[in-house]
Write a protein that holds these residues in place. Structure first.
Motif, PDB file in Angstrom:
ATOM      1  N   GLN A 167       0.811  -1.213   0.000  1.00  0.00           N
ATOM      2  CA  GLN A 167       0.000   0.000   0.000  1.00  0.00           C
ATOM      3  C   GLN A 167       0.851   1.273   0.000  1.00  0.00           C
ATOM      4  OE1 GLN A 167      -3.481   0.049  -0.193  1.00  0.00           O
ATOM      5  NE2 GLN A 167      -3.130  -2.108  -0.639  1.00  0.00           N
ATOM      6  N   ILE A 168       2.120   1.159   0.396  1.00  0.00           N
ATOM      7  CA  ILE A 168       3.015   2.315   0.336  1.00  0.00           C
ATOM      8  C   ILE A 168       4.082   2.098  -0.732  1.00  0.00           C
ATOM      9  CG2 ILE A 168       2.594   2.998   2.722  1.00  0.00           C
ATOM     10  CD1 ILE A 168       5.339   1.773   3.433  1.00  0.00           C
ATOM     11  N   ALA A 169       3.762   1.242  -1.702  1.00  0.00           N
ATOM     12  CA  ALA A 169       4.597   1.012  -2.886  1.00  0.00           C
ATOM     13  C   ALA A 169       5.884   0.256  -2.603  1.00  0.00           C
ATOM     14  CB  ALA A 169       4.919   2.332  -3.593  1.00  0.00           C
ATOM     15  N   VAL A 170       5.917  -0.531  -1.530  1.00  0.00           N
ATOM     16  CA  VAL A 170       7.034  -1.454  -1.334  1.00  0.00           C
ATOM     17  C   VAL A 170       6.823  -2.627  -2.292  1.00  0.00           C
ATOM     18  CG1 VAL A 170       8.215  -2.984   0.277  1.00  0.00           C
ATOM     19  CG2 VAL A 170       7.323  -0.793   1.067  1.00  0.00           C
ATOM     20  N   GLU A 171       7.853  -2.963  -3.054  1.00  0.00           N
ATOM     21  CA  GLU A 171       7.693  -3.950  -4.127  1.00  0.00           C
ATOM     22  C   GLU A 171       7.828  -5.381  -3.607  1.00  0.00           C
ATOM     23  OE1 GLU A 171       9.825  -2.985  -7.747  1.00  0.00           O
ATOM     24  OE2 GLU A 171       9.915  -0.886  -7.138  1.00  0.00           O
ATOM     25  N   ASP A 172       6.935  -5.738  -2.699  1.00  0.00           N
ATOM     26  CA  ASP A 172       6.953  -7.088  -2.141  1.00  0.00           C
ATOM     27  C   ASP A 172       6.167  -8.024  -3.055  1.00  0.00           C
ATOM     28  OD1 ASP A 172       4.390  -6.071  -1.600  1.00  0.00           O
ATOM     29  OD2 ASP A 172       4.175  -7.374   0.143  1.00  0.00           O
ATOM     30  N   LEU A 173       5.865  -9.213  -2.554  1.00  0.00           N
ATOM     31  CA  LEU A 173       5.187 -10.215  -3.365  1.00  0.00           C
ATOM     32  C   LEU A 173       3.782  -9.770  -3.760  1.00  0.00           C
ATOM     33  CD1 LEU A 173       5.176 -13.002  -4.648  1.00  0.00           C
ATOM     34  CD2 LEU A 173       4.535 -13.968  -2.432  1.00  0.00           C
ATOM     35  N   THR A 174       3.048  -9.154  -2.851  1.00  0.00           N
ATOM     36  CA  THR A 174       1.710  -8.670  -3.178  1.00  0.00           C
ATOM     37  C   THR A 174       1.760  -7.563  -4.223  1.00  0.00           C
ATOM     38  OG1 THR A 174       0.892  -9.247  -0.978  1.00  0.00           O
ATOM     39  CG2 THR A 174      -0.401  -7.662  -2.229  1.00  0.00           C
ATOM     40  N   PHE A 175       2.751  -6.680  -4.108  1.00  0.00           N
ATOM     41  CA  PHE A 175       2.942  -5.630  -5.109  1.00  0.00           C
ATOM     42  C   PHE A 175       3.170  -6.271  -6.478  1.00  0.00           C
ATOM     43  CE2 PHE A 175       5.394  -2.702  -7.646  1.00  0.00           C
ATOM     44  CZ  PHE A 175       4.859  -1.452  -7.367  1.00  0.00           C
TER      45      PHE A 175
END
Length: 223
Positions: A167-175
């Motif tokens: 939701q804060i644009a961290v490029e994790d797996l959900t992103f």
């Protein structure tokens, strides 16, 4: 009309998925190690620390445990900059996970400390140990041994909860899953893949924590 599954995009978007797995793993490692360390310090403060420190730590624990993780994340990322503390997306996510796990692990570890027989504290005092030395050398290890399964579950929960950092644009797996479905319009397949990966990560994390517990507490494992 029957739905036609299509996973051919996996070959094109595997770099995004790999990056998402790496960032999710990094968040879990940093949040787990530092968060549990913070929780251990807070557990000592609440159970054995000075009287003036207990309400401060207690306030922190109650605040974090009774507010949503997403709000905590937004406060750190969007709120702190107004006070002059500007953080990158990844730093804010790491800090939010540390603060969150610290509060939850505090109560788990404190339960283990409070289950320690009074005789162990008396044994430490008879050896002229301070309260902190008694905690470090006599109480901490058996306490962690008692609560290790619960602590393992909490670390896994925090890892799964890291999905909201997208939701804060961290490029994790959900992103990565959101990015892929926005490009391919294959939401069902994208989230199936991400679900399977999260499941595998959770299983690996749990097994890794259990293996670490077996290394740290071999007597219990043998029994």
């Amino acid at each position: 009309m029957s739905y036609q599954f299509d996973f051919l995009w996996l070959g094109e978007y595997w770099p995004q998925i790999a990056k998402g797995i790496a960032i999710t793993s990094q968040l879990t490692l940093v949040g787990g190690v530092i968060g549990v360390s913070l929780g251990t310090a807070c557990a000592w403060a609440r159970a054995l620390g000075p009287s003036w420190l207990r309400p401060i730590v207690g306030g922190y624990v109650e605040l974090i445990r009774n507010t949503p993780f997403l709000i905590q994340l937004f406060f750190i990322f969007f709120g702190l900059p107004s006070l002059g503390f500007k953080l990158s997306e990844l730093t804010a996510a790491n800090l939010a996970m540390i603060v969150n796990l610290g509060a939850y692990s505090c109560e788990i570890i404190r339960a283990g400390i409070q289950a320690t027989p009074k005789g162990q504290f008396e044994a430490g005092a008879s050896l002229a140990m301070t309260r902190f030395e008694t905690f470090r050398h006599v109480v901490l290890r058996p306490s962690l041994q008692r609560i290790w399964p619960a602590l393992t579950s909490q670390v896994v929960i925090v890892m799964l909860g890291s999905a909201v950092v997208s939701q804060i644009a961290v490029e994790d797996l959900t992103f990565a899953a959101n990015f892929i479905q926005s490009r391919t319009f294959r939401a069902f397949e994208a989230y199936i893949v991400s679900t399977v990966i999260y499941l595998l990560l959770a299983i690996l994390l749990r097994q890794g924590m259990l293996a670490l517990g077996g290394f740290l507490f071999p007597r219990r494992l043998a029994r």
